[in-house]
Design a protein around this motif. Structure first.
Motif, mmCIF file in Angstrom:
data_model
loop_
_atom_site.group_PDB
_atom_site.id
_atom_site.type_symbol
_atom_site.label_atom_id
_atom_site.label_comp_id
_atom_site.label_asym_id
_atom_site.label_seq_id
_atom_site.Cartn_x
_atom_site.Cartn_y
_atom_site.Cartn_z
ATOM 1 N N ASP A 124 24.695 52.139 -79.571
ATOM 2 C CA ASP A 124 24.603 51.513 -78.253
ATOM 3 C C ASP A 124 23.438 50.534 -78.190
ATOM 4 O OD1 ASP A 124 26.798 52.926 -77.414
ATOM 5 O OD2 ASP A 124 25.610 54.558 -76.530
ATOM 6 N N GLY A 125 22.293 50.948 -78.717
ATOM 7 C CA GLY A 125 21.134 50.054 -78.704
ATOM 8 C C GLY A 125 21.359 48.803 -79.530
ATOM 9 N N TRP A 126 21.932 48.967 -80.724
ATOM 10 C CA TRP A 126 22.211 47.810 -81.560
ATOM 11 C C TRP A 126 23.276 46.909 -80.935
ATOM 12 C CZ3 TRP A 126 20.299 45.671 -85.994
ATOM 13 C CH2 TRP A 126 19.286 46.393 -86.640
ATOM 14 N N GLY A 127 24.252 47.524 -80.280
ATOM 15 C CA GLY A 127 25.273 46.720 -79.614
ATOM 16 C C GLY A 127 24.694 45.878 -78.491
ATOM 17 N N ARG A 128 23.826 46.504 -77.672
ATOM 18 C CA ARG A 128 23.193 45.756 -76.585
ATOM 19 C C ARG A 128 22.304 44.642 -77.124
ATOM 20 N NH1 ARG A 128 21.230 49.730 -74.433
ATOM 21 N NH2 ARG A 128 18.966 49.592 -74.718
ATOM 22 N N ALA A 129 21.522 44.964 -78.168
ATOM 23 C CA ALA A 129 20.653 43.947 -78.771
ATOM 24 C C ALA A 129 21.468 42.815 -79.386
ATOM 25 C CB ALA A 129 19.756 44.595 -79.824
ATOM 26 N N GLY A 130 22.589 43.155 -80.034
ATOM 27 C CA GLY A 130 23.419 42.128 -80.654
ATOM 28 C C GLY A 130 24.038 41.195 -79.636
ATOM 29 N N ARG A 131 24.510 41.750 -78.506
ATOM 30 C CA ARG A 131 25.095 40.891 -77.470
ATOM 31 C C ARG A 131 24.064 39.932 -76.902
ATOM 32 N NH1 ARG A 131 27.520 45.808 -76.185
ATOM 33 N NH2 ARG A 131 25.961 46.210 -74.563
ATOM 34 N N VAL A 132 22.872 40.454 -76.616
ATOM 35 C CA VAL A 132 21.820 39.589 -76.063
ATOM 36 C C VAL A 132 21.381 38.553 -77.077
ATOM 37 C CG1 VAL A 132 19.449 39.575 -75.187
ATOM 38 C CG2 VAL A 132 21.036 41.352 -74.457
ATOM 39 N N ALA A 133 21.229 38.962 -78.352
ATOM 40 C CA ALA A 133 20.799 38.021 -79.385
ATOM 41 C C ALA A 133 21.812 36.894 -79.561
ATOM 42 C CB ALA A 133 20.591 38.762 -80.702
ATOM 43 N N TRP A 134 23.092 37.255 -79.604
ATOM 44 C CA TRP A 134 24.104 36.217 -79.799
ATOM 45 C C TRP A 134 24.202 35.299 -78.587
ATOM 46 C CZ3 TRP A 134 26.291 33.567 -83.261
ATOM 47 C CH2 TRP A 134 27.412 32.804 -82.978
#
Length: 372
Positions: A210-220
């Protein structure tokens, strides 16, 4: 006895001070200090690894840039044709457009090379006479000595220059390899970047997904917004500069406009450097009056870029303080040259956005909004 009692008292007081609690501010400063040291060591190690794998890192960065620009076009075409065909049409069509523009610039330079050589020869004579007159009053012997030193340097270091040119051929092969790798990766990122991201998340522990998914969406979202925004800024700068150069009848106006477009990808310093080249061309071919007009254009374009375009166009991505942008560009240039200066600001923007998102309340998961 008195001395013994005094010494004992001093020892007891020292022990009491040693047992006293450490000041809270000092403890907080020490806690931040060792964490900053660990973070600095991690960043240094990351840059060392990227330096060893520079070709792969640059190719992946270019692939992400191409994906952020062409993914919306591919999604639009995929509504009417199969997605593989939409990806191929968007990527190949964009590649043909860029190569055609470069071929046009090359043909213009080749066709005007003879006339430009004569203009530059006359322009250098005008610059010499201008420097010899007021207010500079440079002695002719100084200019002739300078020309002699340049000629002597070129003749003495001819072998070094030839070896540098030969090494440049090997560098060109590396650039071509990186471009092919970037094109190959961008095809897969545009076609199935979502599936690739979900596959990567599947390699992580379930508690961290979940944390990596949230970070990935924001980063992209930040990276794509910054990339599209900086392309709009660069195109606007190039249009303004092109109109001015054509109006002033500066030779090689189209190549200089294209140089301004690519230079604008380096914030704060790219545009002034490109316009400085245009100023030299204008000085050698059109004289000091036109060169001063181009020099004034540097100030005007810089003000428009810094106070209008960046706040207006890049507001959806992230807004960094100009000091942070300047330090990022200079630091990236010191660490990795021109490539570091280009990638520094988007990397800092992504890191800043991810840091803020991870501290904030988790946002709900939206299927289909993964990076790529």
């Amino acid at each position: 006895m008195a001395r013994a009692r005094t010494a004992g008292t001093a020892i007891r007081r020292t022990a009491e001070r040693a047992d006293a609690p450490v000041n809270q501010g000092l403890r907080v400063a020490a806690a931040y200090a060792w964490r900053l040291l660990v973070l600095g060591a991690a960043v240094y190690a990351a840059f060392k690894i990227l330096g060893r794998l520079q070709l792969v890192a640059v190719a992946l960065f270019l692939a992400l840039v191409v994906t952020s620009v062409l993914r919306p076009l591919a999604d639009l075409l995929a509504r009417h044709v199969p997605r593989p065909l939409a990806v191929v049409v968007s990527v190949v069509g964009s590649l043909v457009l860029v190569l055609g523009l470069l071929a046009l610039v090359g043909s213009l330079v080749a066709s005007e090379s003879g006339r430009l050589g004569q203009q530059f020869a006359g322009g250098i004579d005008r610059i010499q006479r201008w420097l010899e007159g007021p207010p500079f009053r440079v002695r002719p012997t100084v200019l002739s000595d300078l020309q002699g030193k340049v000629t002597k340097y070129l003749s003495e270091h001819r072998s070094t220059l030839i070896s540098s040119a030969l090494s440049g051929v090997g560098r060109a092969v590396e650039v071509l390899t990186g471009a092919v790798l970037a094109l190959f990766c961008s095809l897969f990122f545009i076609h199935s970047g979502d599936r690739f991201w979900h596959w990567f998340q599947g390699l992580l522990p379930e508690s961290a997904r979940d944390g990596w998914g949230r970070a990935g969406r924001v980063a992209w979202r930040t990276f794509a917004g910054y990339t599209r925004g900086i392309i709009i800024v660069a195109a606007t700068n190039a249009v303004l500069v092109g109109i001015a150069l054509f109006a002033l009848r500066v030779p090689l106006a189209l190549p200089l406009t294209l140089l301004e477009f690519f230079a604008a990808f380096i914030p704060l310093v790219g545009s002034p450097i490109a316009l400085a080249v245009a100023t030299v061309v204008a000085l050698a071919s059109r004289g000091p009056v036109v060169a001063l007009a181009v020099l004034a254009l540097i100030v005007v374009v810089g003000q428009i870029e810094g106070h209008v375009l960046h706040p207006l166009v890049l507001s959806w991505a992230v807004r960094l303080h100009p000091v942070v942008v300047a330090v990022s560009v200079i630091g990236g240039g010191i660490l990795a040259g021109v490539i570091g200066a280009v990638v520094a600001v988007p990397m800092v923007s992504v890191a800043w956005s991810v840091s803020g998102a991870m501290r904030a309340r988790p946002e709900p998961d939206h299927p289909g909004r993964s990076p790529g």
